[in-house]
Write a protein that holds these residues in place. Structure first.
Motif, short mmCIF file in Angstrom:
data_model
loop_
_atom_site.label_atom_id
_atom_site.label_comp_id
_atom_site.label_asym_id
_atom_site.label_seq_id
_atom_site.Cartn_x
_atom_site.Cartn_y
_atom_site.Cartn_z
N LEU A 129 0.82 -1.21 0.00
CA LEU A 129 0.00 0.00 0.00
C LEU A 129 0.86 1.26 0.00
CD1 LEU A 129 -3.15 0.17 0.02
CD2 LEU A 129 -2.22 -2.09 0.54
N THR A 130 2.04 1.18 0.59
CA THR A 130 2.96 2.31 0.57
C THR A 130 3.35 2.65 -0.85
OG1 THR A 130 3.80 1.78 2.77
CG2 THR A 130 5.22 3.11 1.36
N THR A 131 3.68 1.64 -1.62
CA THR A 131 4.04 1.87 -3.02
C THR A 131 2.87 2.43 -3.81
OG1 THR A 131 5.69 0.09 -2.95
CG2 THR A 131 4.88 0.74 -5.12
N GLY A 132 1.66 1.96 -3.51
CA GLY A 132 0.49 2.49 -4.18
C GLY A 132 0.28 3.96 -3.89
N CYS A 133 0.43 4.36 -2.65
CA CYS A 133 0.31 5.77 -2.27
C CYS A 133 1.38 6.60 -2.97
CB CYS A 133 0.41 5.89 -0.75
SG CYS A 133 0.14 7.56 -0.12
N PHE A 134 2.60 6.08 -3.01
CA PHE A 134 3.69 6.76 -3.71
C PHE A 134 3.32 7.01 -5.16
CE2 PHE A 134 7.34 6.60 -6.50
CZ PHE A 134 8.29 7.38 -5.88
N MET A 162 -4.55 3.98 1.12
CA MET A 162 -5.61 4.63 0.34
C MET A 162 -6.89 4.57 1.17
SD MET A 162 -6.77 2.05 -2.70
CE MET A 162 -5.32 1.20 -3.24
N CYS A 163 -7.55 5.71 1.29
CA CYS A 163 -8.75 5.82 2.12
C CYS A 163 -9.95 6.09 1.21
CB CYS A 163 -8.60 6.94 3.15
SG CYS A 163 -7.31 6.65 4.37
N ILE A 164 -10.65 5.03 0.88
CA ILE A 164 -11.77 5.12 -0.06
C ILE A 164 -13.08 4.74 0.61
CG2 ILE A 164 -12.71 4.29 -2.23
CD1 ILE A 164 -9.89 3.68 -3.16
N THR A 165 -13.15 3.54 1.15
CA THR A 165 -14.42 2.94 1.55
C THR A 165 -15.03 3.62 2.77
OG1 THR A 165 -13.58 0.83 0.71
CG2 THR A 165 -15.52 0.74 2.13
N ILE A 197 -9.54 0.36 6.16
CA ILE A 197 -8.31 1.04 5.75
C ILE A 197 -7.11 0.20 6.16
CG2 ILE A 197 -6.99 3.16 5.82
CD1 ILE A 197 -9.87 3.28 4.55
N THR A 198 -6.53 -0.47 5.17
CA THR A 198 -5.37 -1.33 5.41
C THR A 198 -4.17 -0.50 5.83
OG1 THR A 198 -6.17 -2.89 3.74
CG2 THR A 198 -3.85 -3.01 4.34
N SER A 199 -3.53 -0.90 6.92
CA SER A 199 -2.34 -0.23 7.47
C SER A 199 -2.65 1.18 7.95
CB SER A 199 -1.21 -0.19 6.42
OG SER A 199 -1.01 -1.43 5.80
N GLY A 200 -3.90 1.42 8.34
CA GLY A 200 -4.32 2.77 8.70
C GLY A 200 -3.69 3.32 9.96
N GLU A 201 -3.26 2.44 10.87
CA GLU A 201 -2.63 2.90 12.11
C GLU A 201 -1.68 1.83 12.59
OE1 GLU A 201 -1.19 4.73 15.24
OE2 GLU A 201 -2.50 5.74 13.79
N SER A 262 -2.24 -7.92 9.51
CA SER A 262 -2.49 -6.67 8.80
C SER A 262 -3.61 -5.94 9.52
CB SER A 262 -2.90 -6.95 7.35
OG SER A 262 -3.40 -5.79 6.73
N CYS A 263 -3.33 -4.71 9.94
CA CYS A 263 -4.36 -3.96 10.67
C CYS A 263 -5.32 -3.32 9.67
CB CYS A 263 -3.72 -2.90 11.56
SG CYS A 263 -2.54 -1.82 10.74
N THR A 264 -6.60 -3.63 9.83
CA THR A 264 -7.66 -3.09 8.97
C THR A 264 -8.48 -2.13 9.82
OG1 THR A 264 -7.68 -5.17 7.74
CG2 THR A 264 -9.55 -3.69 7.42
N CYS A 265 -8.38 -0.84 9.54
CA CYS A 265 -8.78 0.18 10.51
C CYS A 265 -10.05 0.92 10.11
CB CYS A 265 -7.66 1.21 10.65
SG CYS A 265 -6.09 0.50 11.21
N VAL A 266 -10.76 1.36 11.14
CA VAL A 266 -11.81 2.38 11.01
C VAL A 266 -11.15 3.70 11.40
CG1 VAL A 266 -14.01 3.21 11.88
CG2 VAL A 266 -13.64 0.75 11.57
#
Length: 581
Positions: A129-134, A162-165, A197-201, A262-266
């Motif tokens: 996800l870091t690479t995707g944000c980059f 990425m914060c979509i859903t 949100i994957t890796s949100g915190e 993998s932390c999946t966050c609200v």
């Protein structure tokens, strides 16, 4: 526990003998990425991933990410392993050197990612996800934003999301309600809630950079009114140092079937300071820069899990003694039904690897080749292949995980052997970054229609050209010709009928997608059979040709039947009262 050994010989065979990766060295950007260099690099990656990251897979699954008072703690060893991974340069393999990356082909970064996803797919999500944000900021951000965020995202020192859903808006992005309110200093106050949100915190990195989809106060309704914003966990001062924490919090994390580490966050954004990326109301275009490459990434997650399931099932079957087969041997690999399952796993995994690697190579060509016509054709292949790679590799991961359990019998069902984790970890791959049904609709509704139907036409012409040039290998050329002819006929039918009869096309799109992928694998197995004929290792050659024969005789014949389903009318089924379904 499930064990992982990087399949370096298989990877080298696909890269060198089937796809001829040396062609990338003719592109100036990759002139130093020779096959020998790549072989050495992959060998080093395998050592690190097998030695440091794979051993974390089972214990980190057992512990999982933990949330308390807005803070997320990851399992023991994860932070140290991630630090070692990014400091060694593996996160930024294909990122531009000007932002701390290695500048290597995208394809090579994906080969390493396959290994990582076999070893520990939950861990792989953090750099992925870091690479995707980059990539999203690189494509749409201002020069100031690039200089602020990309050097540390590019190496993995900071992580990204990425914060979509949102709770009410999954696939339906037009329903997104998160607000971005303009401020006097040029920033925006972000208000709203995001889920999944994957890796949100976490605390593995000093900062987390969120790429957020939100709506301006005066934005038009629907999907055309979305914009993108960069929202850091910690604000970044002018000198690059970290300032105060931003105004959002992790309200909870999800308790999931798999990928526990993998932390999946609200995330609740409470007036968080953000900066617009790109022009107003272009958010969906900006986000899909990230989303399309993320779909390829998820396909590689599936491929990695396919490999993990396959190599463990084969190893177990070679060792496990149970009764006697018809040839008198006690190991279960000699039982016909077990042999069938193992060959199906091999045929699927090895065929899918060629499809995934080739798609990644086309990404490199589309971005870097000096000839515009070559770039255009390569981008056509990327656009066409993305839903195939995402859906087929991830569906196969779940299916092969289940098959591996079947090979193990009752031992596969208990946690001690680590095989049931493959099933638990793999199912999410079929769901996020657009469910596989969405991928099928993307293929049928968009990719078949783009540029006057040019994309599938190019694929069909390529396969027919390969068939015309093939000498020998009748065992696969016949079934492959039948498959590609049926695919061509059904593609024509969909292109003509979808506008007037969308229900039938949509009802059959998953069957069409699988048929397309199996035809692609048939093309891959023809090429692998041809390449294997010249291989110096007689045992390797024999194994490849046997697996090619299995695919041709047992799997490729599914294509015409799947495509017959696609054209079967569904009026009666769709007109049925919903209460009677």
């Amino acid at each position: 526990m499930a064990t992982f050994t990087a399949p370096l010989r298989e990877m080298g065979f696909v890269l060198n003998d089937v796809l001829h990766i040396d062609q990338l060295t003719k592109i100036d950007a990759f002139k130093d990425a020779t096959p020998d260099f790549i072989e050495g690099l992959l060998d080093e990656a395998a050592k690190l991933i097998q030695g440091q990251i794979a051993p974390l897979n089972e214990p980190s699954d057992a512990v999982g990410a933990q949330w308390k008072d807005g803070e997320v703690t990851l399992p023991e060893g994860m932070k140290e392993a991630y630090k070692l991974f990014w400091e060694s340069g593996w996160v930024g393999l294909s990122n531009p050197t000007e932002f701390g990356g290695q500048g290597l082909p995208y394809l090579i970064s994906k080969v390493v990612e396959e290994m990582l996803c076999s070893a520990n797919v939950a861990f792989a999500l953090y750099p992925g996800l870091t690479t995707g944000c980059f990539e999203a900021i690189l494509a749409s951000g201002s020069d100031e934003q690039k200089q602020t965020y990309l050097p540390k995202l590019g190496t993995g020192e900071w992580t990204g999301t990425m914060c979509i859903t949102e709770p009410h808006a999954g696939t339906d992005l037009a329903s997104i309600k998160t607000k971005a309110i303009p401020q006097d200093d040029g920033s925006f106050a972000i208000e709203g809630g995001k889920i999944f949100i994957t890796s949100g915190e976490h605390t593995m990195a000093d900062n987390i950079i969120h790429f957020v989809l939100a709506r301006l106060p005066d934005a038009p309704a629907g999907i055309k009114g979305l914009s993108t914003f960069v929202v850091p966990k910690f604000l970044v001062n002018d000198d690059g140092s970290l300032g105060e924490r931003n105004a959002f919090r992790c309200a909870s994390i999800e308790h999931k079937m798999g990928i526990h580490a993998s932390c999946t966050c609200v995330l609740d954004f409470e007036g968080a300071k953000g900066w617009m990326v790109g022009a107003p109301n272009t958010g969906i275009q900006n986000m899909f820069v990230m989303m399309n490459l993320a779909r390829i990434m998820v396909g590689f997650q599936g491929l990695g899990q396919c490999e993990l399931a396959t190599q463990n099932a084969i190893a177990y079957a070679r060792d496990r003694k149970q009764g006697k087969a018809f040839n008198g041997e006690p190991e279960i690999i000699h039982h016909p039904d077990v042999r069938r399952m193992l060959l199906q796993m091999k045929a699927t995994t090895e065929g899918a690897r060629v499809m995934a690697y080739e798609t990644s190579m086309f990404v490199d060509i589309a971005h870097h080749h000096p000839d515009a016509a070559v770039r255009e054709e390569a981008q056509d292949w990327v656009d066409l292949n993305t839903p195939l790679v995402k859906a087929f590799c991830t569906d196969s991961a779940f299916d092969l995980g289940s098959t591996a359990i079947q090979v193990y019998g009752g031992h596969g069902y208990i946690s001690e052997y680590g095989i049931e984790q493959i099933v638990r970890d793999s199912k999410i791959l079929c769901l996020y970054e657009g469910t596989n049904g969405v991928q099928a609709m993307d293929l049928v509704r968009r990719k078949l229609m783009m540029h006057g139907g040019r994309l599938p036409k190019r694929f069909i012409e390529r396969v027919r050209g390969a068939l015309n040039e093939a000498s020998g290998h009748d065992f696969i050329t016949g079934p492959l010709k039948a498959a590609v002819d049926a695919l061509a006929d059904t593609t024509d039918w969909l292109q003509q009928s979808f506008k007037t009869d969308p229900n039938t096309g949509a009802f059959g799109c998953v069957d069409y997608q699988r048929a397309f992928a199996l035809t692609y694998l048939g093309y891959n197995w023809l090429r692998m059979a041809q390449a294997a004929e010249a291989h110096s290792d007689a045992a390797f050659k024999a194994s490849k040709l046997a697996t090619a024969r299995f695919f041709a005789s047992r799997m490729l014949g599914q294509v015409p039947a799947l495509l017959a389903n696609v054209q079967t009318p569904v009026d009666e089924l769709m007109e049925l009262d919903a209460a009677l379904v």
